[in-house]
Design an enzyme around this catalytic site. Structure first.
Site, PDB file in Angstrom:
ATOM      1  NE  ARG A  21      -3.587   1.828   3.068  1.00  0.00           N
ATOM      2  CZ  ARG A  21      -3.303   2.756   3.960  1.00  0.00           C
ATOM      3  NH1 ARG A  21      -2.091   2.804   4.512  1.00  0.00           N
ATOM      4  NH2 ARG A  21      -4.212   3.658   4.288  1.00  0.00           N
ATOM      5  CB  VAL A  23       5.254   0.318  -2.793  1.00  0.00           C
ATOM      6  CG1 VAL A  23       5.793   0.423  -4.212  1.00  0.00           C
ATOM      7  CG2 VAL A  23       6.318  -0.249  -1.853  1.00  0.00           C
ATOM      8  CG  ASP A 128      12.937 -16.007   9.741  1.00  0.00           C
ATOM      9  OD1 ASP A 128      12.028 -16.511  10.428  1.00  0.00           O
ATOM     10  OD2 ASP A 128      13.261 -16.442   8.612  1.00  0.00           O
ATOM     11  CG  MET A 170       8.488 -20.829  12.174  1.00  0.00           C
ATOM     12  SD  MET A 170       7.569 -20.158  10.777  1.00  0.00           S
ATOM     13  CE  MET A 170       7.025 -21.671   9.994  1.00  0.00           C
ATOM     14  NE  ARG A 244       1.254 -34.153  27.991  1.00  0.00           N
ATOM     15  CZ  ARG A 244       1.536 -35.081  28.903  1.00  0.00           C
ATOM     16  NH1 ARG A 244       2.801 -35.365  29.198  1.00  0.00           N
ATOM     17  NH2 ARG A 244       0.571 -35.707  29.539  1.00  0.00           N
TER      18      ARG A 244
HETATM   19  O1  F6P Z   1      11.642 -17.193   6.714  1.00  0.00           O
HETATM   20  C1  F6P Z   1      10.388 -17.290   7.296  1.00  0.00           C
HETATM   21  C2  F6P Z   1      10.103 -18.704   7.736  1.00  0.00           C
HETATM   22  O2  F6P Z   1       8.822 -18.752   8.319  1.00  0.00           O
HETATM   23  C3  F6P Z   1      11.135 -19.330   8.672  1.00  0.00           C
HETATM   24  O3  F6P Z   1      10.977 -18.912   9.998  1.00  0.00           O
HETATM   25  C4  F6P Z   1      10.885 -20.796   8.458  1.00  0.00           C
HETATM   26  O4  F6P Z   1      12.036 -21.551   8.747  1.00  0.00           O
HETATM   27  C5  F6P Z   1      10.538 -20.864   6.987  1.00  0.00           C
HETATM   28  O5  F6P Z   1      10.099 -19.572   6.611  1.00  0.00           O
HETATM   29  C6  F6P Z   1       9.470 -21.872   6.656  1.00  0.00           C
HETATM   30  O6  F6P Z   1       9.334 -21.905   5.284  1.00  0.00           O
HETATM   31  P1  F6P Z   1       8.123 -22.608   4.531  1.00  0.00           P
HETATM   32  O7  F6P Z   1       6.925 -21.717   4.671  1.00  0.00           O
HETATM   33  O8  F6P Z   1       8.575 -22.719   3.127  1.00  0.00           O
HETATM   34  O9  F6P Z   1       7.883 -23.919   5.229  1.00  0.00           O
END
Ligand code: F6P
Length: 320
Positions: A21, A23, A128, A170, A244
């Protein structure tokens, strides 16, 4: 420059729509038109072009994902694919491009800049937060908050059943999400790929804490450090505590972007566009201490982003 292209590429991140948006509206404000290509570089090669006007980006600031869709293109990795992409961009009258994505996408942008002298600007979009040249990439804050929500919920049940929970977040090869969620969620331990850890020491720590009356714990593990299931098995076997695990996975990548990510995306998207239209090339927009900055993509992609030692120490002290 009368017309520019925009793509989102690589893993989606909440706030990418706000960046699109920004851009579009920044370019229109400067008298330039914008063409969005669907599915990132793959969509350029296949000429999946969609002219974007101010109205077509209305109402998207609240939504996660990306209206332009995204992909990781194998064809674009080859020179012949990139030649095709340049041809399609030129056919569509695009004189420059804003690429919103993570380091793979920015590497593609650098190639267009270096191999074809095509005007590019990058906008860091990745949950990330592993991109140098900016304190934050778009989507990180939302992902951390999604992880944190899960940590808070798990803490209730961990407390009630007096269990150890191992939660995997992640972050690809880095531990930025893990560390931030651990700090904000008051985790008893955090395992990240950047720092060596001893599972035996963590077991000792859990035993000490139990002796002091703490009967439930949360351990956050970055996906790049270990598998949550393996950590859970090790802890259960070595301490006898009931444990767990859960893997948060892609839920961290979805959802409405936080205010922080929306504003970040607007600022970076508009800034990158303005710089592209003003003649700057081969850079990535970023924030440094809340100030907008722009660094050469060559610098961004050759510099490793380090985890903040002060935050690491704080997580350790707070976990006592
Ligand atoms: O780079 C973003 C990310 O979510 C990472 O944290 C993760 O390792 C990767 O992409 C997962 O990729 P995909 O959606 O291809 O499984």
């Amino acid at each position: 420059m009368d017309r520019i292209a925009v793509i989102t590429s690589g893993g989606d991140a909440p706030g990418m729509n706000a960046a699109i948006r920004a851009v579009v509206r920044a370019a229109i404000g400067r008298g330039a038109a914008v063409v969005g290509f669907h599915h990132g570089y793959e969509g350029i090669i296949k000429n999946e072009a969609e002219p974007l006007d101010s109205k077509s980006v209305g109402g998207i600031i609240t939504t996660g994902g990306t209206i332009l869709r995204t992909a990781r293109s194998k064809d674009f990795m080859e020179r012949v694919g990139r030649e095709k992409a340049i041809e399609v961009l030129r056919e569509n009258g695009c004189e420059g491009i804003v690429v919103i994505g993570g380091d793979g996408s920015l590497t593609g942008a650098l190639k267009l800049h270096e191999e074809f002298q095509f005007p590019v600007m990058g906008v860091p979009g990745s949950i990330d937060n592993d991109i140098s040249g900016t304190d934050y990439s778009i989507g990180f804050d939302t992902a951390v908050n999604a992880a944190l929500d899960a940590v808070d919920r798990v803490r209730d049940t961990a407390y009630s059943h007096e269990r150890v929970f191992v939660i995997e977040v992640m972050g690809r090869r880095n531990g930025f999400i893990a560390l931030e969620a651990a700090l904000a969620g008051g985790a008893e331990a955090v395992l990240i790929p950047e720092i060596p850890y001893s599972l035996l020491e963590i077991c000792d720590q859990l035993r000490d804490q139990a002796a002091k009356g703490k009967r439930s714990s949360i351990i956050i593990v970055a996906e790049g450090a270990a598998k949550a299931g393996d950590i859970k098995d090790f802890i259960q076997k070595n301490t006898g505590f009931e444990a767990r695990f859960l893997v948060l996975g892609h839920m961290q990548r979805g959802g409405s972007p936080t205010a922080f990510d929306r504003v970040l995306a607007l600022r970076l998207g508009a800034y990158a566009t303005n710089r592209l239209l003003s003649g700057y090339r081969g850079e990535m927009a970023g924030v440094d201490g809340n100030k907008l900055v722009s660094h050469p993509l060559s610098y961004v992609l050759s510099t490793e982003r380090m985890v903040d030692p002060e935050k690491l120490l704080l997580a350790e002290v707070m976990a006592q």
